[in-house]
Design an enzyme around this catalytic site. Structure first.
Site, mmCIF file in Angstrom:
data_model
loop_
_atom_site.group_PDB
_atom_site.id
_atom_site.type_symbol
_atom_site.label_atom_id
_atom_site.label_comp_id
_atom_site.label_asym_id
_atom_site.label_seq_id
_atom_site.Cartn_x
_atom_site.Cartn_y
_atom_site.Cartn_z
ATOM 1 N N ASP A 1 -89.356 -27.343 -142.967
ATOM 2 C CA ASP A 1 -87.938 -27.517 -142.632
ATOM 3 C C ASP A 1 -87.656 -28.978 -142.233
ATOM 4 O OD1 ASP A 1 -85.251 -26.214 -141.626
ATOM 5 O OD2 ASP A 1 -85.985 -27.416 -139.950
ATOM 6 N N ILE B 1 -75.590 -32.768 -134.697
ATOM 7 C CA ILE B 1 -75.623 -34.235 -134.557
ATOM 8 C C ILE B 1 -75.107 -34.849 -135.859
ATOM 9 C CG2 ILE B 1 -77.057 -36.258 -134.101
ATOM 10 C CD1 ILE B 1 -79.179 -34.393 -132.884
ATOM 11 N N GLU C 1 -87.589 -17.765 -136.603
ATOM 12 C CA GLU C 1 -87.368 -16.678 -137.562
ATOM 13 C C GLU C 1 -88.542 -15.689 -137.505
ATOM 14 O OE1 GLU C 1 -84.774 -16.725 -139.743
ATOM 15 O OE2 GLU C 1 -84.049 -18.736 -139.254
ATOM 16 N N VAL D 1 -78.815 -31.505 -141.714
ATOM 17 C CA VAL D 1 -79.803 -32.258 -140.920
ATOM 18 C C VAL D 1 -79.361 -32.307 -139.461
ATOM 19 C CG1 VAL D 1 -81.027 -34.447 -140.650
ATOM 20 C CG2 VAL D 1 -80.297 -33.718 -142.924
ATOM 21 N N LYS E 1 -85.298 -32.009 -144.219
ATOM 22 C CA LYS E 1 -84.283 -32.843 -143.562
ATOM 23 C C LYS E 1 -84.644 -34.324 -143.670
ATOM 24 C CE LYS E 1 -83.337 -29.059 -140.320
ATOM 25 N NZ LYS E 1 -83.775 -28.438 -139.068
HETATM 26 N N1 HSE Z 1 -84.939 -23.614 -138.126
HETATM 27 C C1 HSE Z 1 -84.206 -24.813 -137.869
HETATM 28 C C2 HSE Z 1 -84.690 -25.439 -136.578
HETATM 29 C C3 HSE Z 1 -82.737 -24.477 -137.789
HETATM 30 O O1 HSE Z 1 -85.487 -24.831 -135.865
HETATM 31 O O2 HSE Z 1 -84.336 -26.568 -136.284
HETATM 32 C C4 HSE Z 1 -81.827 -25.629 -138.012
HETATM 33 O O3 HSE Z 1 -82.007 -26.246 -139.237
#
Ligand code: HSE
Length: 438
Positions: free
Chosen positions: A202, A137, A191, A133, A206
């Site tokens: 994503d 940090i 990506e 996460v 987290k």
């Molecule tokens: N793809 C993620 C981001 C990478 O852009 O924050 C880090 O988890």
């Protein structure tokens, strides 16, 4: 743990290379802090040639990661390959082999965390995932340990750097979403398949982890309401700015008396809030403790050495805690397992928020009165309203409204009624607002 600690690293990509560098370049500092020699003794990567280039000659290299997790000389396994299938099998086997595990894999923890945490406990090993996460940090440690005396009330964060970069470019350079995404890909911030980032998945992975360590609830990825930024129009970023707001992809979790809410969506944040000014690929997390009040954590949410900083912190934590009786260790999810309790999960229809609405209408006499009467009928007040001519068709206007707080179900009814007006041209754009001041 013995004086020489052997780390087995699975995956020598961006974060793996960073982890090697941190342990190598900061070796002396780490020994001063732990009293141990900590080094990567084994690496597994399908690309053996790449691994040979990154690590020293005395590091043993495997192409098959299962051989690495079975090696008896390794003390701690670091999993950095991502995904939820092979990585899960490797982590399960490592734990069953009695090895401590560090992972940066948010999807793995968000989806299989409950099972893996329980498995680690029953095998008396530590499973650590700080790097999963917000990259560099130390947010899990801050919540779990620094704020341990508090009851956490809410957490709101920019925890996806890719989308924050895209939103920053859309605002600062008036780029369309597609152009900003392409630019992010060219610069390596996104990506080739950006779906998980731009669709909010994503960030939701987290957030699931943050909610668990904040409130003592099971890790439950399915509970998160998710909206990404791919359909966001830069026109709304401009209008929001004129009204004193920035649009951020916020991950928000709040603990109510009887329920918890978890949501990821584009959000208007007042521009005077520090978090509204977190730009580019940076991350920031606001945590509200009932005693300390709001606290803010800012830094690099991705990248080789920044993420490796968290991986190495976990390695050192394991070295420091492995000697302690498992009952006395810092609980991996912050709460004693017997006190982790499910709470009712709020449906998005039950969430209360202020809203930004944009509606495109033909400009007929009495239009505003018809719109405001719909709000009045539902006893919802309008906090701000502006009208803009639509450039392509001067007969049409964009009406932008900021509402007072309203339950989402009622907001949707109001929207349906306005969309049924004969003057309405398009689907109404609805973006939630978070004031982040309570
Ligand atoms: N793809 C993620 C981001 C990478 O852009 O924050 C880090 O988890």
């Amino acid at each position: 743990m013995k004086n020489k600690v052997n780390i087995g690293l699975i995956g020598i990509g961006t974060v793996g290379g960073g982890t090697y560098k941190v342990l190598h370049d900061n070796a002396e500092e780490i020994t001063r802090k732990t009293g141990k020699q900590v080094s990567i003794s084994h690496v597994a990567d399908m690309n053996v040639e790449l691994a040979k280039k990154v690590v020293s000659d005395d590091t043993k290299i495997f192409s098959d990661a299962f051989q690495l997790v079975d090696d008896d000389t390794i003390d701690i396994i670091v999993e950095l390959i991502g995904g939820t299938t092979v990585s899960k099998d490797l982590v399960v086997r490592a734990i069953k082999n009695g090895k401590h595990v560090v992972t940066a894999n948010k999807a793995l923890i968000a989806i299989h965390g409950e099972e893996l945490v329980a498995l680690a406990k029953s095998n008396n090993v530590i499973l650590a995932f700080e790097a999963s996460v917000a990259g560099g940090i130390p947010i899990i440690k801050a919540i779990r340990e620094g704020l341990v005396g508090n009851k956490i009330e809410w957490v709101a964060g920019i925890i996806n750097g890719t989308t924050n970069y895209i939103l920053t470019e859309m605002r600062e350079n008036r780029l369309s979403f597609q152009t900003a995404l392409k630019q992010a890909q060219e610069l390596g911030f996104a990506e080739a398949d950006p779906t998980f980032d731009i669709e909010g998945i994503d960030a939701a992975h987290k957030l699931t982890i943050l909610a668990s360590v904040s409130f003592g609830i099971p890790i439950n990825f399915d509970a998160v309401y998710i909206e990404g930024i791919s359909s966001l129009d830069s026109i709304d970023i401009g209008y929001a700015e004129e009204l004193g707001y920035r649009i951020k992809l916020l991950a928000i979790t709040k603990c109510h008396e009887d329920a918890v809410e978890l949501r990821v969506h584009p959000t208007l944040v007042p521009e005077k809030r520090l978090v509204a000014n977190v730009n580019g690929p940076m991350n920031a997390v606001l945590v509200k403790g009932n005693m300390v009040g709001p606290t803010l954590y800012y830094g690099a949410g991705a990248g080789s050495e920044a993420t490796a900083s968290s991986v190495v912190a976990d390695i050192i934590d394991i070295i420091r805690q492995s000697e302690i009786n498992s009952e006395e260790r810092v609980p991996v999810l912050g709460f004693k397992p017997e006190h982790i309790k499910p709470k009712r999960l709020l449906n998005i229809n039950e969430v209360i928020s202020e809203y930004y609405l944009r509606m495109t209408m033909s400009n007929m006499t009495g239009l505003l009165a018809r719109i405001t009467s719909i709000f009045a009928k539902h006893s919802i007040s309008i906090d701000a309203m502006t009208q803009k001519e639509v450039e392509e068709n001067a007969k049409d206007v964009d009406i932008i409204l900021i509402t007072s707080p309203v339950i989402e179900e009622v907001m949707n009814k109001i929207i349906n009624e306005i969309e049924s007006l004969p003057e309405n041209k398009n689907k109404i754009i609805k973006i939630r607002i978070e004031s982040l001041n309570k």
